[in-house]
Design a protein around this motif. Sequence first.
Motif, PDB file in Angstrom:
ATOM      1  N   LYS A 156     -22.915  36.457  15.315  1.00  0.00           N
ATOM      2  CA  LYS A 156     -24.037  36.482  16.263  1.00  0.00           C
ATOM      3  C   LYS A 156     -24.329  37.907  16.756  1.00  0.00           C
ATOM      4  O   LYS A 156     -25.469  38.352  16.748  1.00  0.00           O
ATOM      5  CB  LYS A 156     -23.714  35.594  17.460  1.00  0.00           C
TER       6      LYS A 156
ATOM      7  N   SER B   7     -10.402  33.479  14.672  1.00  0.00           N
ATOM      8  CA  SER B   7     -10.671  32.054  14.905  1.00  0.00           C
ATOM      9  C   SER B   7     -12.135  31.749  14.571  1.00  0.00           C
ATOM     10  O   SER B   7     -12.943  32.665  14.399  1.00  0.00           O
ATOM     11  CB  SER B   7     -10.410  31.729  16.380  1.00  0.00           C
TER      12      SER B   7
ATOM     13  N   GLY C 189     -17.016  38.344  26.491  1.00  0.00           N
ATOM     14  CA  GLY C 189     -16.403  38.822  25.249  1.00  0.00           C
ATOM     15  C   GLY C 189     -17.182  40.013  24.692  1.00  0.00           C
ATOM     16  O   GLY C 189     -16.596  41.023  24.306  1.00  0.00           O
TER      17      GLY C 189
ATOM     18  N   GLY D 109     -20.954  35.954  27.856  1.00  0.00           N
ATOM     19  CA  GLY D 109     -21.188  37.375  27.561  1.00  0.00           C
ATOM     20  C   GLY D 109     -20.026  38.299  27.896  1.00  0.00           C
ATOM     21  O   GLY D 109     -20.109  39.509  27.659  1.00  0.00           O
TER      22      GLY D 109
ATOM     23  N   PHE E 170      -7.731  38.414  21.129  1.00  0.00           N
ATOM     24  CA  PHE E 170      -8.984  38.465  21.899  1.00  0.00           C
ATOM     25  C   PHE E 170      -9.082  37.141  22.646  1.00  0.00           C
ATOM     26  O   PHE E 170      -8.993  36.068  22.022  1.00  0.00           O
ATOM     27  CB  PHE E 170     -10.148  38.615  20.898  1.00  0.00           C
TER      28      PHE E 170
ATOM     29  N   ARG F 239     -18.535  32.087  26.476  1.00  0.00           N
ATOM     30  CA  ARG F 239     -19.978  31.969  26.227  1.00  0.00           C
ATOM     31  C   ARG F 239     -20.823  32.412  27.417  1.00  0.00           C
ATOM     32  O   ARG F 239     -21.912  31.880  27.655  1.00  0.00           O
ATOM     33  CB  ARG F 239     -20.337  30.537  25.826  1.00  0.00           C
TER      34      ARG F 239
HETATM   35  N1  ACO Z   1     -17.872  27.697  19.644  1.00  0.00           N
HETATM   36  C1  ACO Z   1     -18.536  28.446  18.742  1.00  0.00           C
HETATM   37  N2  ACO Z   1     -18.845  29.765  18.955  1.00  0.00           N
HETATM   38  C2  ACO Z   1     -18.422  30.324  20.104  1.00  0.00           C
HETATM   39  C3  ACO Z   1     -17.701  29.598  21.080  1.00  0.00           C
HETATM   40  C4  ACO Z   1     -17.444  28.210  20.815  1.00  0.00           C
HETATM   41  N3  ACO Z   1     -16.825  27.428  21.688  1.00  0.00           N
HETATM   42  N4  ACO Z   1     -17.423  30.424  22.101  1.00  0.00           N
HETATM   43  C5  ACO Z   1     -17.946  31.637  21.784  1.00  0.00           C
HETATM   44  N5  ACO Z   1     -18.563  31.580  20.583  1.00  0.00           N
HETATM   45  C6  ACO Z   1     -19.297  32.670  19.904  1.00  0.00           C
HETATM   46  C7  ACO Z   1     -20.725  32.207  19.636  1.00  0.00           C
HETATM   47  O1  ACO Z   1     -21.270  33.022  18.633  1.00  0.00           O
HETATM   48  C8  ACO Z   1     -21.370  32.515  20.970  1.00  0.00           C
HETATM   49  O2  ACO Z   1     -22.777  32.562  20.901  1.00  0.00           O
HETATM   50  P1  ACO Z   1     -23.613  31.187  21.240  1.00  0.00           P
HETATM   51  O3  ACO Z   1     -23.111  30.711  22.568  1.00  0.00           O
HETATM   52  O4  ACO Z   1     -25.029  31.635  21.259  1.00  0.00           O
HETATM   53  O5  ACO Z   1     -23.279  30.225  20.136  1.00  0.00           O
HETATM   54  C9  ACO Z   1     -20.801  33.856  21.276  1.00  0.00           C
HETATM   55  O6  ACO Z   1     -19.442  33.806  20.790  1.00  0.00           O
HETATM   56  C10 ACO Z   1     -20.829  34.150  22.754  1.00  0.00           C
HETATM   57  O7  ACO Z   1     -20.520  35.502  22.988  1.00  0.00           O
HETATM   58  P2  ACO Z   1     -19.726  35.876  24.295  1.00  0.00           P
HETATM   59  O8  ACO Z   1     -20.149  35.023  25.441  1.00  0.00           O
HETATM   60  O9  ACO Z   1     -19.807  37.348  24.478  1.00  0.00           O
HETATM   61  O10 ACO Z   1     -18.238  35.473  23.817  1.00  0.00           O
HETATM   62  P3  ACO Z   1     -17.016  34.935  24.701  1.00  0.00           P
HETATM   63  O11 ACO Z   1     -17.028  35.549  26.057  1.00  0.00           O
HETATM   64  O12 ACO Z   1     -16.942  33.450  24.616  1.00  0.00           O
HETATM   65  O13 ACO Z   1     -15.781  35.562  23.895  1.00  0.00           O
HETATM   66  C11 ACO Z   1     -14.104  34.747  22.345  1.00  0.00           C
HETATM   67  C12 ACO Z   1     -15.563  35.237  22.533  1.00  0.00           C
HETATM   68  C13 ACO Z   1     -13.151  35.883  22.764  1.00  0.00           C
HETATM   69  C14 ACO Z   1     -13.911  34.418  20.861  1.00  0.00           C
HETATM   70  C15 ACO Z   1     -13.866  33.520  23.257  1.00  0.00           C
HETATM   71  O14 ACO Z   1     -14.732  32.491  22.864  1.00  0.00           O
HETATM   72  C16 ACO Z   1     -12.438  33.006  23.239  1.00  0.00           C
HETATM   73  O15 ACO Z   1     -11.590  33.490  23.984  1.00  0.00           O
HETATM   74  N6  ACO Z   1     -12.141  32.001  22.392  1.00  0.00           N
HETATM   75  C17 ACO Z   1     -10.815  31.361  22.349  1.00  0.00           C
HETATM   76  C18 ACO Z   1      -9.756  32.302  21.801  1.00  0.00           C
HETATM   77  C19 ACO Z   1     -10.122  32.862  20.447  1.00  0.00           C
HETATM   78  O16 ACO Z   1     -10.538  32.138  19.543  1.00  0.00           O
HETATM   79  N7  ACO Z   1      -9.949  34.200  20.302  1.00  0.00           N
HETATM   80  C20 ACO Z   1     -10.146  34.939  19.051  1.00  0.00           C
HETATM   81  C21 ACO Z   1      -8.849  34.990  18.346  1.00  0.00           C
HETATM   82  S1  ACO Z   1      -8.879  35.734  16.750  1.00  0.00           S
HETATM   83  C22 ACO Z   1      -8.449  37.344  16.980  1.00  0.00           C
HETATM   84  O17 ACO Z   1      -8.211  37.775  18.061  1.00  0.00           O
HETATM   85  C23 ACO Z   1      -8.324  38.294  15.813  1.00  0.00           C
END
Ligand code: ACO
Length: 191
Positions: free
Chosen positions: A163, A154, A130, A128, A118, A126
Amino acid sequence: MDFPFDINQLFSERISILDQNLSASRRSMERPDLQVQISAVIDELGRASAKAQQLAAPVTSASKLQSQNHQLYLLKDRESGGGRGSAVGFLKVGYKKLFLLDQHGVHVEAEPLCVLDFYIAENLQRHGYGLELFSFMLQHKNVEPVLMAYDRPSKKFLAFLAKHYCLVQSVPQVNNFVVFEGFFLNRSAVH
Ligand code: ACO
């Protein structure tokens, strides 16, 4: 994530579903040049995801997708990239036979839908996107998040699940998969 070719031509929908055929449409299936470009997009996203998770090697690539029975949901932004569109991120899922421990430590064999990879582009996290991808997948697969398993999630993904889906209490496992309380309820399993 921008590419030196037209993302909108490759992927007509905002969210495309790719599988072993690496095709987003019948047209792209019949055009080897488009297949090469689709592969380049998947490879680049897979590398970026591995880097973001500090993995030694990507778990997602075009060649892996071709050889495994997984589905990749790819989200694009039509307007950016100078009008050619850009890749926002992806979500890869697939069914896996797993040996899990329930709340009582009893071994359970199950074959849940698993989140395998993912990723949302760094500058777009952050916002929306994801959630948009994840909820699209849930509807498409007609599955609830609590009934899914998560491969080595992660910290960011765990925060995401807490969340958006109130998934907090996991049931300890001896493998890399995470499942949450509720996973074992109403599940017909082979003990
Ligand atoms: N730190 C902590 N929480 C985070 C972060 C961050 N940097 N980024 C996203 N989140 C979580 C929080 O709960 C956040 O809510 P908040 O901003 O109110 O704290 C929420 O996700 C936001 O939701 P979206 O905006 O819909 O999520 P996003 O578009 O960021 O997608 C994802 C989430 C895919 C995990 C993204 O942050 C990402 O690509 N991260 C890096 C790669 C990764 O860790 N991927 C998951 C691998 S594990 C697996 O695939 C099984």
